[in-house]
Design a protein around this motif. Structure first.
Motif, mmCIF file in Angstrom:
data_model
loop_
_atom_site.group_PDB
_atom_site.id
_atom_site.type_symbol
_atom_site.label_atom_id
_atom_site.label_comp_id
_atom_site.label_asym_id
_atom_site.label_seq_id
_atom_site.Cartn_x
_atom_site.Cartn_y
_atom_site.Cartn_z
ATOM 1 N N GLU A 35 8.729 3.349 -12.571
ATOM 2 C CA GLU A 35 7.721 2.810 -11.674
ATOM 3 C C GLU A 35 6.422 2.579 -12.452
ATOM 4 O O GLU A 35 6.054 3.364 -13.323
ATOM 5 C CB GLU A 35 7.480 3.756 -10.500
ATOM 6 N N GLU A 36 5.747 1.491 -12.149
ATOM 7 C CA GLU A 36 4.509 1.135 -12.837
ATOM 8 C C GLU A 36 3.378 2.047 -12.375
ATOM 9 O O GLU A 36 3.224 2.311 -11.182
ATOM 10 C CB GLU A 36 4.165 -0.318 -12.534
ATOM 11 N N ARG A 56 3.376 1.589 -8.479
ATOM 12 C CA ARG A 56 3.983 0.399 -7.881
ATOM 13 C C ARG A 56 5.475 0.407 -8.170
ATOM 14 O O ARG A 56 5.893 0.316 -9.326
ATOM 15 C CB ARG A 56 3.357 -0.888 -8.415
ATOM 16 N N SER A 57 6.255 0.529 -7.129
ATOM 17 C CA SER A 57 7.707 0.502 -7.234
ATOM 18 C C SER A 57 8.218 -0.879 -6.877
ATOM 19 O O SER A 57 7.752 -1.492 -5.908
ATOM 20 C CB SER A 57 8.308 1.545 -6.273
ATOM 21 N N GLU A 58 9.164 -1.384 -7.664
ATOM 22 C CA GLU A 58 9.761 -2.679 -7.347
ATOM 23 C C GLU A 58 10.512 -2.634 -6.018
ATOM 24 O O GLU A 58 10.683 -3.647 -5.350
ATOM 25 C CB GLU A 58 10.706 -3.111 -8.469
ATOM 26 N N HIS A 59 10.930 -1.438 -5.616
ATOM 27 C CA HIS A 59 11.685 -1.304 -4.372
ATOM 28 C C HIS A 59 10.793 -0.944 -3.196
ATOM 29 O O HIS A 59 10.875 -1.556 -2.126
ATOM 30 C CB HIS A 59 12.779 -0.237 -4.532
#
Length: 361
Positions: A35-36, A56-59
């Motif tokens: 996760e970013e 920031r999670s892509e999901h």
């Protein structure tokens, strides 16, 4: 025994490095792997240490979490810490900046986000409210995303009054003198060479600003081409780039106690964005930008990775410690204000944010 703890936010997770002497470091296993982590803040007011992290999670998307036990456990409100009001028609894209306010405003934490917006928390960063003064500003419709995205990336509350400075890519510097109720552009003297009018009221791509510790109305700015200082809280800015190998870069740091001392990390500009001649160096001024000294002892002889705007910080030690990480995943620390550096970690993902605190005093 007191320790220094260094938080390293990357493109794919968060690491912590700890040291008792700021020379030898132990690096943790990753938190939030894949996760970013573009923003981290240590809130050490009131005798506690709260770690705030913007991820920031892509999901699952972006949010803010906090830990009161040095990253053993993490908490988040059930409905999220930052949510755009329905009437805005917007959704949170990224939390670029987390900034604890001064000791005189306990519980107040600021967030700078994408889309370009500023948020205020009064409960230590658990819940945030949109700053409507900036959101409804008539300039907002003309702010554009910088190369890295649309960002309110710097929030600087004043230690002496109700003024706040915000830096926006690309929008420039804005100042509030009433605690965030109203805002005015403060960019006179900062160039926007890429615009039809190179000296507009707003629209500058300011990469980072930092406040002088002795003179609250003195600020330093690293711009998209240009390094500047203001001595009147942003009413006028003057170039202090002479003596630097390049006037492009992302980092701007100021000393925790000594006025006129600042650090930048120059990069070759458009199209390359690497250290000049492939030689990574931190440049320090001790006289408000009149002169600069290159500091590279302990740094690699050849380096072609950039250092991003929040991937650098300064601690409040004596002498002050200077820290930064590269897009190549190396993190460096100096316990002597940049005179010499040692590598803390290597082969991490892109380093996006570096923050430091002293714990256990």
């Amino acid at each position: 025994m007191p320790s220094t703890i260094l938080a390293i936010g990357t493109k794919k997770g968060l690491w912590f490095a700890t040291s008792s002497d700021r020379k030898t470091w132990n690096v943790s296993r990753p938190h939030f792997l894949n996760e970013e982590v573009p923003s981290v803040e240590f809130d050490t007011r009131g005798g506690r240490t709260r770690i705030l992290v913007g991820i920031r999670s892509e999901h699952w998307g972006p949010t803010v979490l906090h830990s009161d036990d040095l990253a053993e456990t993490w908490s988040e409100p059930d409905d999220g810490a930052i949510r755009f009001p329905e009437d805005t028609g917007e959704a949170l894209g990224r939390v670029w900046q987390l900034k604890a306010d001064t000791e005189g405003r306990p519980g107040v934490v600021w967030a700078g986000c994408e889309p370009i917006s500023v948020w205020k928390s009064t409960d230590g960063g658990e819940h945030f409210e949109l700053n409507r003064g900036l959101w409804n500003h008539p300039h907002r419709k003309d702010w554009g995303p910088g190369y890295g995205g649309a960002a309110a990336h710097t929030v600087l509350p004043s230690p002496v009054d109700d003024s706040i400075h915000v830096a926006i890519s690309a929008g420039g510097v804005y100042r509030s003198t009433d605690g965030g109720e109203s805002w005015e552009a403060r960019n006179k003297g900062i160039s926007a060479y890429f615009m039809p009018d190179p000296n507009p009221e707003f629209g500058q791509c300011v990469h980072k600003i930092a406040r002088d510790p002795e003179e609250p109305n003195t600020l330093f700015a690293q711009n998209h081409h240009g390094v500047y200082r203001t001595d009147d809280a942003g009413d006028h800015w003057e170039s202090i780039a002479d003596g630097l190998p390049a006037d492009f870069g992302f980092v701007m740091l100021t000393h925790p106690r000594r006025g006129g001392t600042a650090w930048v990390i120059p990069l070759k500009a458009d199209g390359e964005r690497v250290p000049p001649e492939g030689r990574l160096a931190v440049h320090r001024t001790a006289d408000g930008g009149a002169t600069w000294t290159a500091l590279d002892a302990g740094l690699p002889p050849e380096e072609f990775n950039a250092v991003l705007r929040d991937a650098a910080c300064v601690d409040d030690g004596d002498p002050a410690g200077v820290y930064f990480g590269t897009r190549g995943g190396s993190v460096f620390a100096s316990a002597d204000e940049g005179a010499s550096f040692a590598e803390v970690a290597s082969r991490l993902p892109d380093v996006l944010c570096v923050r430091v605190a002293r714990v256990g005093d």
